[in-house]
Write an enzyme that holds these catalytic residues in place. Structure first.
Site, mmCIF file in Angstrom:
data_model
loop_
_atom_site.group_PDB
_atom_site.id
_atom_site.type_symbol
_atom_site.label_atom_id
_atom_site.label_comp_id
_atom_site.label_asym_id
_atom_site.label_seq_id
_atom_site.Cartn_x
_atom_site.Cartn_y
_atom_site.Cartn_z
ATOM 1 N N ASP A 76 -16.884 11.858 30.224
ATOM 2 C CA ASP A 76 -18.138 12.109 29.498
ATOM 3 C C ASP A 76 -18.063 13.278 28.517
ATOM 4 O O ASP A 76 -18.694 13.230 27.474
ATOM 5 C CB ASP A 76 -19.271 12.371 30.507
ATOM 6 N N SER A 99 -24.457 7.450 24.857
ATOM 7 C CA SER A 99 -24.817 7.197 26.251
ATOM 8 C C SER A 99 -24.882 5.700 26.531
ATOM 9 O O SER A 99 -25.434 4.938 25.732
ATOM 10 C CB SER A 99 -26.171 7.834 26.543
ATOM 11 N N LYS A 152 -24.989 18.167 30.438
ATOM 12 C CA LYS A 152 -25.402 18.087 29.046
ATOM 13 C C LYS A 152 -25.933 19.429 28.538
ATOM 14 O O LYS A 152 -25.700 19.805 27.392
ATOM 15 C CB LYS A 152 -26.444 16.977 28.853
ATOM 16 N N ARG A 166 -32.870 10.772 30.784
ATOM 17 C CA ARG A 166 -33.100 11.950 29.952
ATOM 18 C C ARG A 166 -34.354 11.734 29.115
ATOM 19 O O ARG A 166 -34.714 10.603 28.783
ATOM 20 C CB ARG A 166 -31.909 12.204 29.029
ATOM 21 N N GLY A 200 -10.998 -4.116 30.419
ATOM 22 C CA GLY A 200 -9.535 -3.994 30.445
ATOM 23 C C GLY A 200 -8.881 -4.457 29.153
ATOM 24 O O GLY A 200 -7.853 -3.906 28.723
ATOM 25 N N ASP A 201 -9.488 -5.461 28.511
ATOM 26 C CA ASP A 201 -8.884 -5.968 27.277
ATOM 27 C C ASP A 201 -9.001 -4.968 26.120
ATOM 28 O O ASP A 201 -8.358 -5.153 25.080
ATOM 29 C CB ASP A 201 -9.495 -7.322 26.904
ATOM 30 N N ARG A 232 -27.427 5.174 38.764
ATOM 31 C CA ARG A 232 -26.121 5.838 38.625
ATOM 32 C C ARG A 232 -25.452 6.114 39.955
ATOM 33 O O ARG A 232 -26.095 6.160 40.998
ATOM 34 C CB ARG A 232 -26.313 7.169 37.888
ATOM 35 N N HIS A 262 -19.121 14.975 23.258
ATOM 36 C CA HIS A 262 -19.537 13.929 24.205
ATOM 37 C C HIS A 262 -18.446 12.855 24.216
ATOM 38 O O HIS A 262 -18.627 11.767 23.671
ATOM 39 C CB HIS A 262 -20.880 13.361 23.736
ATOM 40 N N THR A 267 -17.261 5.756 30.523
ATOM 41 C CA THR A 267 -16.704 5.735 31.876
ATOM 42 C C THR A 267 -15.786 4.530 32.044
ATOM 43 O O THR A 267 -14.686 4.635 32.590
ATOM 44 C CB THR A 267 -17.840 5.710 32.920
ATOM 45 N N TYR A 300 -34.099 14.212 37.458
ATOM 46 C CA TYR A 300 -33.085 13.247 37.013
ATOM 47 C C TYR A 300 -31.840 13.958 36.453
ATOM 48 O O TYR A 300 -31.945 14.905 35.658
ATOM 49 C CB TYR A 300 -33.654 12.285 35.955
ATOM 50 N N CYS A 339 -22.562 3.527 26.403
ATOM 51 C CA CYS A 339 -21.804 2.707 25.457
ATOM 52 C C CYS A 339 -20.337 2.585 25.831
ATOM 53 O O CYS A 339 -19.498 2.244 24.997
ATOM 54 C CB CYS A 339 -21.976 3.233 24.038
HETATM 55 P P1 GTP Z 1 -23.123 7.563 29.870
HETATM 56 O O1 GTP Z 1 -22.757 7.920 31.272
HETATM 57 O O2 GTP Z 1 -24.583 7.271 29.710
HETATM 58 O O3 GTP Z 1 -22.653 8.569 28.877
HETATM 59 O O4 GTP Z 1 -22.468 6.114 29.573
HETATM 60 P P2 GTP Z 1 -20.956 5.667 29.233
HETATM 61 O O5 GTP Z 1 -20.689 5.880 27.791
HETATM 62 O O6 GTP Z 1 -20.010 6.272 30.197
HETATM 63 O O7 GTP Z 1 -21.041 4.093 29.451
HETATM 64 P P3 GTP Z 1 -20.464 3.171 30.639
HETATM 65 O O8 GTP Z 1 -18.968 3.130 30.649
HETATM 66 O O9 GTP Z 1 -21.126 3.564 31.892
HETATM 67 O O10 GTP Z 1 -20.978 1.734 30.187
HETATM 68 C C1 GTP Z 1 -22.340 1.478 29.917
HETATM 69 C C2 GTP Z 1 -22.625 -0.001 29.965
HETATM 70 O O11 GTP Z 1 -21.850 -0.667 28.991
HETATM 71 C C3 GTP Z 1 -22.298 -0.619 31.314
HETATM 72 O O12 GTP Z 1 -23.311 -1.523 31.664
HETATM 73 C C4 GTP Z 1 -20.999 -1.339 31.064
HETATM 74 O O13 GTP Z 1 -20.872 -2.462 31.884
HETATM 75 C C5 GTP Z 1 -21.080 -1.706 29.583
HETATM 76 N N1 GTP Z 1 -19.734 -1.704 28.953
HETATM 77 C C6 GTP Z 1 -18.787 -0.749 29.056
HETATM 78 N N2 GTP Z 1 -17.659 -1.092 28.396
HETATM 79 C C7 GTP Z 1 -17.896 -2.306 27.853
HETATM 80 C C8 GTP Z 1 -17.104 -3.200 27.048
HETATM 81 O O14 GTP Z 1 -15.961 -2.952 26.709
HETATM 82 N N3 GTP Z 1 -17.713 -4.360 26.672
HETATM 83 C C9 GTP Z 1 -18.991 -4.678 27.042
HETATM 84 N N4 GTP Z 1 -19.497 -5.827 26.623
HETATM 85 N N5 GTP Z 1 -19.764 -3.856 27.810
HETATM 86 C C10 GTP Z 1 -19.220 -2.684 28.197
HETATM 87 C C1 SPV Z 2 -25.705 10.320 29.091
HETATM 88 O O1 SPV Z 2 -26.889 9.956 28.987
HETATM 89 O O2 SPV Z 2 -24.950 10.466 28.115
HETATM 90 C C2 SPV Z 2 -25.153 10.570 30.435
HETATM 91 C C3 SPV Z 2 -26.059 10.565 31.565
HETATM 92 O O3 SPV Z 2 -23.974 10.828 30.576
HETATM 93 S S1 SPV Z 2 -26.917 12.069 31.650
HETATM 94 O O4 SPV Z 2 -26.165 12.999 32.490
HETATM 95 O O5 SPV Z 2 -28.212 11.768 32.223
HETATM 96 O O6 SPV Z 2 -27.059 12.658 30.329
HETATM 97 MN MN MN Z 3 -22.909 10.717 28.634
#
Ligand code: GTP
Ligand code: SPV
Ligand code: MN
Length: 595
Positions: A288, A261, A219, A82, A505-506, A380, A239, A266, A210, A263
């Site tokens: 999301d 994002s 979004k 983005r 998982g933890d 992605r 979000h 997923t 993208y 963080c």
């Molecule tokens: P967007 O799709 O951008 O909105 O991202 P998201 O909030 O869905 O984040 P996502 O679950 O894809 O995780 C983003 C990154 O953070 C990945 O590289 C994960 O491996 C890492 N991550 C997710 N959960 C954890 C966690 O509990 N601990 C750690 N250390 N890393 C995490």
């Molecule tokens: C985010 O950036 O929060 C995402 C990916 O979920 S995007 O659809 O590119 O915004």
């Molecule tokens: Mn997102």
């Protein structure tokens, strides 16, 4: 563009909605495509698009045995995330967009975009993509129509939203749909504009291919236009992921969580609890976006408006997210990951060791000695939610799910404890509003800089952020039984720079504490930041590395760090002072007093 190929497919309008017909005609006259294709969402159509995309080199078919129905795509290297600096909220008054959004008047922006889009689809096909955000038949569901000249966008939208005839059926002869126009142009950063016109319920996105910039339901509609509609109509567009926790006795509790994002949304939404949680199951509702509204029973109810996941690939593996590894085995489009010689994919943090050779996300030969990442950090997967083994059956329920908790969480190496609970709704809104997080690769720009990202909505709130906070406070009046609000941080680091908490998982252990609080089963200690867990209430079985000392380090509140933190809250508050609800100032004073 092979014009003949597209002519093979019918281009008769498949709706008689006069508003749609008039608008498509108007846009076609502007963009001057060689063909118009009205998408019906059928499998036959999908197959034909895939063939066409492969023939044109837009998609590469992956190993049919190991990844049936999967494709590989590379976006332009200048176009991998983005772009917040090119994203605009075009309201008649600048104050309606507010200080956290880029603003240009609709008149000026429409004029600029008209110049850019005039004749922009010459010799190309304009695809008409009707889609639903939300389950068919839900009172919360919205209709969007996206006009695009990208076949990748069409195939992705078919995964991410309910696309085709279902949307025309929902719309009937109504004029109530979000109008979206997307043109690739020459995919150049100088001609990249992601523009929202909330007062016209419309979006124009040019110069990018993208996901977040061009899958307009996500979004652009579900959050930026959505938040505007939500304020006017008395609901909330957030979000947030949505998940259901099933206890061994079969009882299900639903929670929402707003993390910025990249963080962890997923991953949290698809989490598999540790082995000791016998009989406990986590069901994914959404990963999301959540649309939430007060129900007749006085609780807050939420739907996931999407139908697929646009998930971060790096770091996804059988330990961190086994359900995602199942999800992406078929019907998935991978973007900007690495491509192995056997037609499979790889990324940093994959279960498989780094391949001895492959093509990187830019299509260049790569070996482990290359010294660069093979997959882009924002690479992605786009996969239909039906393929998630733990998809919550409630995801198609028109009423959505009732929420017991809302969680806010950012990516913070320091300062913010693993978990604590707000004293009440107002305090919870304060926690969300003042949330800070390190920037990630999901948006272009510097990575790792702490910035305020209120409710994880900084890049997505379609109106004045001060008024958005007001809306959060106002909503409380129509929710007699509000969810409790919590703050988490999976990303705190020790002196060695390593994460203190195992995460993934933890995180079930934190969720367990949260549910215990919501259901009145456990007490907590009152602290400056909020209610904090007692050591004895936290289940850390099978986690020997989290001893009492580590737990205290995770939960520590360092007054010096918090004094600095409050000063950075002030920076945001000063920017928003004009419309900043007084409740936030009051919460700030209370926090200072408690410290
Ligand atoms: P967007 O799709 O951008 O909105 O991202 P998201 O909030 O869905 O984040 P996502 O679950 O894809 O995780 C983003 C990154 O953070 C990945 O590289 C994960 O491996 C890492 N991550 C997710 N959960 C954890 C966690 O509990 N601990 C750690 N250390 N890393 C995490
Ligand atoms: C985010 O950036 O929060 C995402 C990916 O979920 S995007 O659809 O590119 O915004
Ligand atoms: Mn997102």
């Amino acid at each position: 563009m092979n014009v003949e190929e597209s002519t093979l497919r019918g281009s008769q309008p498949n709706t008689d909605n006069s508003h749609v017909l008039a608008w498509v005609e108007e846009q076609a006259r502007l963009c001057q495509p060689a063909h118009i294709h009205w998408c019906d969402g059928s499998v036959a159509e999908k197959r034909a698009f895939e063939e066409e995309a492969v023939a044109k080199g837009i998609l590469i078919r992956l190993n049919a045995e190991k990844f049936p129905g999967c494709f590989y795509h590379r976006s332009n290297p200048n176009d991998v995330a983005r772009v917040e600096q090119s994203t605009f909220i075009c309201t008649r008054n600048e104050d309606d967009a507010g200080p956290t959004n880029n603003w240009v008047s609709p008149k000026l922006m429409y004029a600029r975009l008209r110049e850019l889009t005039e004749g922009a689809m010459r010799g190309r096909t304009l695809y008409v993509v009707p889609y639903l955000m939300g389950p068919a038949g839900s009172p919360m569901t919205k209709v969007g129509v996206e006009l695009t000249d990208s076949i990748y966008v069409v195939l992705s939208m078919r995964i991410m939203a309910r696309m085709g005839k279902v949307a025309w059926d929902h719309l009937g002869d109504s004029d109530d749909f979000s109008r979206g126009l997307h043109c690739l142009l020459d995919v150049h950063p100088d001609r990249r504009f992601i523009c929202h016109f909330p007062q016209d319920n419309s979006i124009i996105s040019v110069g990018s291919g993208y996901g977040g910039n061009v899958l307009l339901g996500k979004k652009c509609l579900a959050l930026r236009l959505g938040s505007w509609l939500a304020r006017d109509e008395g609901w909330m567009a957030e979000h947030m992921l949505l998940l259901g926790v099933e206890a061994p006795d079969g009882r299900k509790s639903f929670i929402a969580a707003a993390f910025p994002s990249q963080c962890g949304k997923t991953n949290f939404a698809m989490m598999v609890p540790p082995a000791r949680y016998v009989g406990w199951r986590i069901w994914t509702v959404g990963d999301d976006i959540a649309w939430m509204r007060p129900g007749p029973d006085g609780r807050l109810w939420a739907i996931n408006p999407e139908a697929g996941y646009f998930g971060v690939a790096p770091g996804t593996n059988g330990r961190t997210n086994p359900n995602a590894m199942q999800l992406i085995k078929r019907d998935t489009i991978f973007t900007n990951v690495a491509l192995k010689p056997d037609g499979t994919v790889w990324w940093e943090g994959h279960d498989d060791p780094a391949p001895s050779e492959c093509l990187d996300w830019q299509g260049r030969p790569w070996t482990p000695a290359s010294g660069e990442k093979a997959a882009h950090p924002n690479s992605r997967f786009t996969a239909p939610m039906e393929n998630n083994p733990m998809l919550a059956p409630e995801v198609t329920d028109p009423q959505g799910v009732p929420l017991e908790a809302i969680i806010f969480g950012g990516r913070r190496a320091t300062t913010v404890p693993l978990v604590f609970e707000a004293f009440n709704w107002s305090h919870g809104v304060f926690l969300g509003a003042t949330m800070g997080s390190e920037t990630t690769a999901a948006a272009t720009g510097q990575v790792g800089q702490v910035r305020r990202d209120p409710m994880a909505m900084l890049p997505f709130c379609g109106y004045n952020m001060g008024r958005y906070f007001r809306h959060w406070f106002d909503m409380r009046k129509s929710i007699p039984f509000p969810p409790r609000i919590f703050n988490v941080n999976w990303f705190r680091q020790g002196a060695d720079g390593k994460f203190l908490w195992p995460g993934f998982g933890d995180n079930m252990r934190v969720l367990q504490w949260i549910l215990g609080r919501c259901q009145g089963r456990i007490g907590a200690n009152e602290a400056a930041l909020g209610w904090v867990p007692r050591w004895e209430d936290f289940d850390l079985t099978d986690l020997p590395e989290i001893d009492r000392a580590r737990f205290d380090e995770l939960q520590a509140m360092n007054p010096d760090e918090w004094r600095r933190e409050i000063l950075s809250h002030d920076e945001l508050f000063m920017r928003l002072y004009q419309h900043l609800p007084k409740e936030l100032i009051f919460q700030r004073e209370l926090l200072v007093a408690r410290l």
